[in-house]
Enzyme design. Structure first.
Site, PDB file in Angstrom:
ATOM      1  N   HIS A 139      35.161  37.055  43.242  1.00  0.00           N
ATOM      2  CA  HIS A 139      35.922  35.963  43.570  1.00  0.00           C
ATOM      3  C   HIS A 139      36.861  35.699  42.248  1.00  0.00           C
ATOM      4  CE1 HIS A 139      32.288  35.274  46.201  1.00  0.00           C
ATOM      5  NE2 HIS A 139      33.256  35.397  46.958  1.00  0.00           N
TER       6      HIS A 139
HETATM    7  S1  FES Z   1      33.514  34.801  41.300  1.00  0.00           S
HETATM    8 FE1  FES Z   1      32.212  34.519  43.248  1.00  0.00          FE
HETATM    9  S2  FES Z   1      30.196  35.156  42.828  1.00  0.00           S
HETATM   10 FE2  FES Z   1      31.280  35.757  40.829  1.00  0.00          FE
END
Ligand code: FES
Length: 197
Positions: free
Chosen positions: A155
């Site tokens: 993410h």
């Molecule tokens: S940014 Fe979501 S698990 Fe690493």
């Protein structure tokens, strides 16, 4: 954490460890745990301290060992890397490491006992993915301000070379520093320090 989540995390860990070397030439992951476990390896997975020969970690590279079923990274920072850590404090969520994400002896500018060696648990503090070691400065995909660190592709969370999380990403906290100690100038013991009973 339930067993299913633990299994998922471990699968991600093993997949990352077995595929993570090719992307960045400087990464030197160690993955003995993919082979069938000896009794001593099984003990390590259960939480026994793990001793590491620092001679295996050349300047600029990262070594992964397993402790408590988690990937622990040992990064041998080059001479210039610790100097870079003071330059982007205003971009970090917790630049002074005020949150309890490290033992007291790692609550300092480099989040380490000795500044050349960073020891952190390689699990993103967002949802538990394994970030990627990206030590190069200003690569095209991470932008001109990237000072080197760890990038989590799940993410988009970003951490610097002390494992401190940048602002405006989903991960809420710095990477966790496990208990560790030096048993000699060239050997680390991960999972145990003088405060561990
Ligand atoms: S940014 Fe979501 S698990 Fe690493």
């Amino acid at each position: 954490m339930d067993n299913r989540e633990t299994d998922t995390r471990r699968r991600k860990f093993l997949t990352a460890a077995t595929t993570g070397v090719g992307g960045v030439g400087l990464v030197a992951a160690s993955i003995p745990f993919v082979q069938s476990m000896s009794p001593s390896e099984a003990a390590k997975a259960a939480g026994a301290p793990v001793e590491v020969d620092l001679g295996r970690v050349k300047p600029g590279t990262l070594l992964t060992v397993e402790w408590c079923g988690k990937p622990v990274w040992i990064v041998h920072r080059t001479d210039r890397m610790p100097d870079l850590l003071g330059r982007h404090g205003n971009q970090l969520v917790d630049p002074q490491s005020k949150e309890a994400q490290q033992p007291e002896y790692a609550k300092n500018a480099t989040r380490s006992i000795r500044s050349p060696y960073l020891v952190v648990i390689g699990i993103c503090t967002h949802l538990g993915c394994i970030p990627i070691y990206r030590p190069e400065m200003a690569p095209a995909d991470l932008g001109p301000d990237w000072p080197g660190g760890f990038y989590c592709p799940c993410h988009g969370s970003k951490f610097d070379l002390a494992g401190r999380v940048f602002k405006n990403v989903p991960a809420p906290r710095n990477l966790e520093v496990p208990p560790y100690t030096y048993v000699s100038d060239t050997r680390l013991l991960i999972g145990k320090d003088d405060k561990t009973v």
